[in-house]
Design a protein around this motif. Sequence first.
Motif, mmCIF file in Angstrom:
data_model
loop_
_atom_site.group_PDB
_atom_site.id
_atom_site.type_symbol
_atom_site.label_atom_id
_atom_site.label_comp_id
_atom_site.label_asym_id
_atom_site.label_seq_id
_atom_site.Cartn_x
_atom_site.Cartn_y
_atom_site.Cartn_z
ATOM 1 N N LEU A 45 0.827 -1.200 0.000
ATOM 2 C CA LEU A 45 0.000 0.000 0.000
ATOM 3 C C LEU A 45 0.866 1.256 0.000
ATOM 4 C CD1 LEU A 45 -2.895 -0.794 2.525
ATOM 5 C CD2 LEU A 45 -3.118 -0.353 0.069
ATOM 6 N N PHE A 46 1.933 1.197 0.780
ATOM 7 C CA PHE A 46 2.805 2.379 0.855
ATOM 8 C C PHE A 46 3.651 2.538 -0.406
ATOM 9 C CE2 PHE A 46 6.709 4.613 2.074
ATOM 10 C CZ PHE A 46 6.151 5.816 2.457
ATOM 11 N N THR A 47 4.331 1.483 -0.823
ATOM 12 C CA THR A 47 5.249 1.625 -1.962
ATOM 13 C C THR A 47 4.517 1.863 -3.276
ATOM 14 O OG1 THR A 47 5.356 -0.789 -2.226
ATOM 15 C CG2 THR A 47 7.085 0.247 -0.898
ATOM 16 N N LEU A 48 3.242 1.484 -3.351
ATOM 17 C CA LEU A 48 2.448 1.760 -4.550
ATOM 18 C C LEU A 48 1.860 3.170 -4.532
ATOM 19 C CD1 LEU A 48 0.589 -1.666 -4.945
ATOM 20 C CD2 LEU A 48 2.372 -0.742 -6.454
ATOM 21 N N GLY A 49 2.136 3.914 -3.460
ATOM 22 C CA GLY A 49 1.684 5.302 -3.389
ATOM 23 C C GLY A 49 0.257 5.480 -2.934
ATOM 24 N N ARG A 50 -0.320 4.456 -2.332
ATOM 25 C CA ARG A 50 -1.720 4.553 -1.909
ATOM 26 C C ARG A 50 -1.867 5.032 -0.462
ATOM 27 N NH1 ARG A 50 -4.454 -1.005 -3.126
ATOM 28 N NH2 ARG A 50 -6.224 0.110 -2.162
ATOM 29 N N ALA A 51 -0.789 4.979 0.318
ATOM 30 C CA ALA A 51 -0.820 5.453 1.705
ATOM 31 C C ALA A 51 0.271 6.502 1.892
ATOM 32 C CB ALA A 51 -0.621 4.297 2.674
ATOM 33 N N ALA A 52 0.019 7.454 2.785
ATOM 34 C CA ALA A 52 0.944 8.586 2.936
ATOM 35 C C ALA A 52 1.984 8.381 4.030
ATOM 36 C CB ALA A 52 0.156 9.864 3.210
ATOM 37 N N VAL A 53 1.659 7.596 5.052
ATOM 38 C CA VAL A 53 2.563 7.400 6.191
ATOM 39 C C VAL A 53 2.663 5.907 6.488
ATOM 40 C CG1 VAL A 53 2.979 7.894 8.642
ATOM 41 C CG2 VAL A 53 1.962 9.656 7.178
ATOM 42 N N TYR A 54 3.868 5.472 6.881
ATOM 43 C CA TYR A 54 4.102 4.067 7.188
ATOM 44 C C TYR A 54 4.860 3.981 8.515
ATOM 45 C CZ TYR A 54 5.651 -0.793 6.525
ATOM 46 O OH TYR A 54 5.876 -2.144 6.680
ATOM 47 N N PRO A 55 4.240 3.461 9.595
ATOM 48 C CA PRO A 55 4.982 3.224 10.845
ATOM 49 C C PRO A 55 6.050 2.169 10.570
ATOM 50 C CG PRO A 55 2.597 3.092 11.183
ATOM 51 C CD PRO A 55 2.838 3.053 9.706
ATOM 52 N N ALA A 56 7.303 2.516 10.816
ATOM 53 C CA ALA A 56 8.379 1.748 10.175
ATOM 54 C C ALA A 56 9.484 1.302 11.115
ATOM 55 C CB ALA A 56 9.007 2.596 9.070
ATOM 56 N N GLY A 57 10.166 0.272 10.617
ATOM 57 C CA GLY A 57 11.496 -0.071 11.091
ATOM 58 C C GLY A 57 12.458 0.255 9.960
ATOM 59 N N SER A 58 13.664 0.653 10.291
ATOM 60 C CA SER A 58 14.614 1.107 9.270
ATOM 61 C C SER A 58 15.025 0.005 8.298
ATOM 62 C CB SER A 58 15.862 1.699 9.934
ATOM 63 O OG SER A 58 16.483 0.746 10.786
ATOM 64 N N TRP A 59 14.723 -1.252 8.646
ATOM 65 C CA TRP A 59 15.072 -2.347 7.718
ATOM 66 C C TRP A 59 14.294 -2.249 6.405
ATOM 67 C CZ3 TRP A 59 12.438 -3.293 12.366
ATOM 68 C CH2 TRP A 59 11.092 -3.629 12.235
ATOM 69 N N GLU A 60 13.252 -1.419 6.380
ATOM 70 C CA GLU A 60 12.463 -1.253 5.151
ATOM 71 C C GLU A 60 13.194 -0.446 4.079
ATOM 72 O OE1 GLU A 60 9.812 -2.915 5.006
ATOM 73 O OE2 GLU A 60 8.683 -2.855 6.887
ATOM 74 N N ILE A 61 14.229 0.281 4.454
ATOM 75 C CA ILE A 61 14.806 1.294 3.566
ATOM 76 C C ILE A 61 15.231 0.724 2.215
ATOM 77 C CG2 ILE A 61 16.759 2.874 3.260
ATOM 78 C CD1 ILE A 61 16.543 3.486 6.280
#
Length: 415
Positions: A249-265
Amino acid sequence: MKKTYLTALLTSTLLAGPALAQTTLTIESWRNDDLLIWQDTIIPAFNAQHPDINVVFSPSAPAEYNAVLNSKLSAGSAGDLITCRPFDASLELFNQGHLADLTDLAGMANFSDVAKSAWQTDDGSATFCVPMASVIHGFIYNADAFAELGIEVPTTEAEFYAALDKIKADGTYIPMAMGTNDQWEAATMGYNNIGPTYWKGEEGRKALIAGEQKLTDPQWVAPFEQLAKWKDYLGDGFEAQTYPDSQNLFTLGRAAVYPAGSWEISGFNTQADFKMGAFAPPVAAAGDTCYISDHTDIAIGMNAKSPNAEAAKVFLDWVGSPEFATLYANALPGFFSLNSTPVEMQDPLAQEFVSWRGKCEPTIRSTYQILSRGTPNLENETWNASANVIRGSETPADAAKRLQDGLASWYDPQK
């Protein structure tokens, strides 16, 4: 002829000397996706300074690592260097005599008490692995979406919710991408992401271990109260949304904020075609001290029965150096050096995450040290409680009481 032969023999013997003196060290690890990084970047850098020590990186599959390593250690066939998971798994290896005490290793001076805490005895008297990297929690956001909607990066709770309200009112984007189907992210990127702001990081975490605070105290209930507010911003069907669903959802640009861990970078850099930024967990009011979960993740120790202990210590001292810190952190953006010497990150998103160390107080996930050794397991119970609170099926106070009752049932300082 005889003189020439003797000269040649002497020369060949001299040349063979260093080769015969070479030591080979083998590293056991679960990071099999790091093989090329070690072979092409890290080991050559070490050999530039220590050509007499060969290093072989020999990983196992992540899910099999603990079993494979324990089998090798029992059989006496394990490598010289052991990559260490945080807390109890490595502590058990040390208690069984498999990991050497590295407390007096010179390179240990380059790490803070927080950095070393995942690889120490409970009383802190012995450290048995050299810290390599941590992961940092916060929020990754779609910078293009923020610019489009005229949203400033939030630093306080009020600004955070105002931003989410504005995104929701516009309707173009889901305000926040997180689901509760898999539960663990509700605790890891939810409760333990924002929680240190309320229980004051290490102060609260250590007080909980000591029995001086309880999970029903206001500072431990407060993060649940915040998570209960997130429900309105997660979009339709978040209850059935899996972790990969949220990533997509986030990487396709459908969501604006993602509660994250830095391993996603690394993954997000590959998959997202929009500009990204990151912000630390918001504080209650401007000027308050900020706290981050800078969670100890990976370290390396020495097999106590290694026949190459001196060479292994040379390598471990180098792992404790700023040079290694810079190499490793930039080869794996999102896995941040635990070295006290700051590392300049080449990846801008990784640099944003790591910059918070200069502004915020670091801590580790509250459930990882000591408090999840019994049954019920506090870490796993926090997953469930966090997901329930977000779904609205359990109140913050009820969730906190359930966790406290479970912890008190087996942990003497909380009885």
